[in-house]
Write an enzyme that holds these catalytic residues in place. Structure first.
Site, mmCIF file in Angstrom:
data_model
loop_
_atom_site.group_PDB
_atom_site.id
_atom_site.type_symbol
_atom_site.label_atom_id
_atom_site.label_comp_id
_atom_site.label_asym_id
_atom_site.label_seq_id
_atom_site.Cartn_x
_atom_site.Cartn_y
_atom_site.Cartn_z
ATOM 1 N N ASP A 108 73.902 30.353 -10.749
ATOM 2 C CA ASP A 108 74.065 29.941 -12.145
ATOM 3 C C ASP A 108 75.341 29.147 -12.376
ATOM 4 O O ASP A 108 76.307 29.212 -11.627
ATOM 5 C CB ASP A 108 74.023 31.154 -13.077
ATOM 6 C CG ASP A 108 75.080 32.199 -12.726
ATOM 7 O OD1 ASP A 108 75.382 32.376 -11.533
ATOM 8 O OD2 ASP A 108 75.602 32.854 -13.653
ATOM 9 N N GLU A 174 75.304 35.487 -11.959
ATOM 10 C CA GLU A 174 76.581 36.112 -11.600
ATOM 11 C C GLU A 174 77.570 35.986 -12.748
ATOM 12 O O GLU A 174 78.439 36.841 -12.936
ATOM 13 C CB GLU A 174 77.158 35.450 -10.340
ATOM 14 C CG GLU A 174 78.356 36.168 -9.748
ATOM 15 C CD GLU A 174 79.675 35.833 -10.426
ATOM 16 O OE1 GLU A 174 80.525 36.725 -10.547
ATOM 17 O OE2 GLU A 174 79.848 34.670 -10.844
ATOM 18 N N GLU A 175 77.437 34.908 -13.539
ATOM 19 C CA GLU A 175 78.402 34.615 -14.597
ATOM 20 C C GLU A 175 78.061 35.260 -15.938
ATOM 21 O O GLU A 175 78.758 35.020 -16.920
ATOM 22 C CB GLU A 175 78.501 33.094 -14.799
ATOM 23 C CG GLU A 175 78.975 32.304 -13.589
ATOM 24 C CD GLU A 175 80.453 32.460 -13.323
ATOM 25 O OE1 GLU A 175 81.125 33.242 -14.033
ATOM 26 O OE2 GLU A 175 80.953 31.797 -12.402
ATOM 27 N N ARG A 220 89.845 40.000 3.155
ATOM 28 C CA ARG A 220 90.604 41.219 2.914
ATOM 29 C C ARG A 220 89.735 42.443 3.146
ATOM 30 O O ARG A 220 88.668 42.583 2.529
ATOM 31 C CB ARG A 220 91.138 41.263 1.482
ATOM 32 C CG ARG A 220 91.922 42.549 1.203
ATOM 33 C CD ARG A 220 92.568 42.592 -0.152
ATOM 34 N NE ARG A 220 93.283 43.844 -0.322
ATOM 35 C CZ ARG A 220 94.485 44.110 0.171
ATOM 36 N NH1 ARG A 220 95.127 43.172 0.863
ATOM 37 N NH2 ARG A 220 95.061 45.274 -0.006
ATOM 38 N N HIS A 412 86.341 27.591 -12.970
ATOM 39 C CA HIS A 412 86.060 27.671 -14.407
ATOM 40 C C HIS A 412 86.839 26.619 -15.207
ATOM 41 O O HIS A 412 86.610 26.485 -16.402
ATOM 42 C CB HIS A 412 86.334 29.073 -14.981
ATOM 43 C CG HIS A 412 85.399 30.124 -14.488
ATOM 44 N ND1 HIS A 412 85.065 31.244 -15.226
ATOM 45 C CD2 HIS A 412 84.693 30.230 -13.337
ATOM 46 C CE1 HIS A 412 84.222 31.991 -14.540
ATOM 47 N NE2 HIS A 412 83.988 31.392 -13.393
#
Length: 446
Positions: A108, A174-175, A220, A412
């Site tokens: 998306d 996801e957003e 990580r 973004h």
């Protein structure tokens, strides 16, 4: 304190990594990397088409059709569409027995007007919360999809020699964020059963960014990205005339004091010394009134809580409720507090042994000096929802700054751009990590 124990643990981890990296046959790895490199022209073409045709969360209809068509041309790939509304699950079965490795890309876009001079810049429009908005891929999900298609193409070409099965997950929404009517796309796909039939043993994912030199990879073990919750505080009082505030009971001052009061939650109430102690409470909206001489009868605040530990997340929630209600009461107004949590945006925790075992695979993809461990970020991602099932997950960052000597605009931002040449490294990372996980499991490496 037992000093010897951590040294022994470190030695054991190093031995695991050495055994795991040696497990992938070199000819198989070299073939995978060469096929990944060969996919680059297609990856760039796929990315540019998707970039020009972005779609918002759960509206990725044409995006899904385009992906399904591309997958349909890749031999050996079984395609399922319509999962969690617009999601796609594709399965590639290798010629040899082995584990099931899932690779995920989100599809998306965002309601943001893109501002750059790219010849394939988005000019798309769509409805968002009842208003027409510009839509663009300023988070890089277009590249995620293109790189995953490239990995599918490369792995398909060597499927007879693959010791296991690959599941490609193209995920919507996801957003969408917490607090939405629908859950995040990752959680929705999990609920739809994408990790079953075949049963997935590990889920791998990557996210592009422009904050470091192109082609480098950041990883990580453990907590990597924070949870995110959205809070909303509504205040109700009695309005009146600006000339006689004593005759009214406006919530405006209460709103201002609440906004200030929430700022000491992190400094005085959360514990920074625990593992994953970082916490952020942010007020992003404060609205009240619409004219200079009218005291409003309502006020509203909204913001987010981000945490790397469930303990501090719980404390922040309790403090928001308490401060809002008590401060409002001291002004004689009523507070209504809502905190939207869950929805697929918990702490993203990479499985430590699996992450460490894949480091050499990432180095094979990007170069030994291009892979580094990073500190956790307070940004959020719904990829952690796959790990919430108990399946190990590994998520890394593919860096792609468009500048040789500095960071580019953040995800973004309307100015967000990436260096497309980094996508080749992203495809290599997906294929080499897949092989490393398959051969690691076959050789019994812990």
């Amino acid at each position: 304190m037992n000093v010897l124990k951590p040294l022994l643990c470190a030695a054991a981890i190093a031995m695991q990594m050495a055994t795991a990296s040696a497990a992938t046959p070199q000819p198989l790895l070299e073939r995978a990397l060469a096929l990944s490199d060969a996919a680059e022209p297609d990856v760039i073409a796929w990315r540019r088409h998707l970039h020009q045709h972005p779609e918002l969360a759960y509206a990725e209809v044409e995006t899904a059709k385009y992906i399904a068509a591309a997958l349909g041309k890749i031999p050996g790939v079984e395609v399922q569409t319509g999962i969690a509304k617009t999601g796609i699950k594709a399965v590639l079965r290798g010629g040899k027995p082995g584990p099931v490795v899932a690779l995920r890309a989100d599809m998306d876009a965002l309601p943001v007007e893109e501002r750059n001079d790219l010849p394939f810049r988005s000019t798309a429009k769509a409805l968002w919360r009842g208003q027409e908005v510009s839509v663009s891929h300023v988070c890089g999900h277009d590249t995620h999809v293109a790189m995953l298609l490239g990995a599918a193409q490369a792995l398909s070409a060597m499927r007879e020699d693959l010791p296991g099965t690959v599941v490609f997950l193209f995920q919507p929404a996801e957003e969408i964020g917490p607090g939405a009517e629908n859950p995040s796309g990752a959680l929705a796909m999990v609920k739809a059963g994408v990790l079953d039939n075949p049963k997935v043993d590990v889920v791998l994912g990557q996210h592009i960014g422009a904050q470091a030199p192109k082609g480098s990879i950041s990883y990580r073990p453990g907590a990597m990205l924070a949870s995110i919750d959205v809070f909303n505080i509504k205040l109700n009082g009695a309005g009146g005339h600006g000339a006689a505030p004593w005759a009214a009971n406006s919530p405006m001052l209460a709103a201002a004091e609440i906004a200030l009061g929430l700022q000491n939650i992190v400094s005085h109430r959360t514990n920074p010394t625990i593992d994953g102690g970082a916490t952020v409470v942010t007020v992003g909206m404060l609205q009240s009134g619409n004219r200079f001489n009218i005291l409003p009868e309502t006020a509203e605040l909204s913001g987010t809580v981000r945490a790397l530990s469930a303990q501090n997340q719980k404390v922040a929630h309790e403090q928001i409720r308490m401060k809002a209600e008590h401060i409002a009461a001291s002004y004689g107004v009523k507070a209504s507090v809502r905190i939207d949590t869950g929805g697929g945006y918990g702490v993203l925790v990479n499985d430590a042994p699996t992450t460490l075992a894949l480091v050499d695979a990432l180095k094979a993809a990007a170069g030994k000096d291009k892979v580094a461990e990073i500190l956790p970020s307070m940004g959020s991602e719904d990829f952690g929802a796959f790990g919430g099932t108990g399946v190990p997950v590994v998520f890394w960052i593919l860096n792609a700054s468009p500048y040789p000597d500095r960071a580019g605009p953040t995800n973004h931002s309307p100015l967000f751009t990436v260096d497309e040449s980094a996508m080749r490294i992203g495809v290599r990372a997906l294929t080499s990590a897949t092989l490393a996980q398959m051969t690691r499991a076959r050789t019994g490496t812990p």
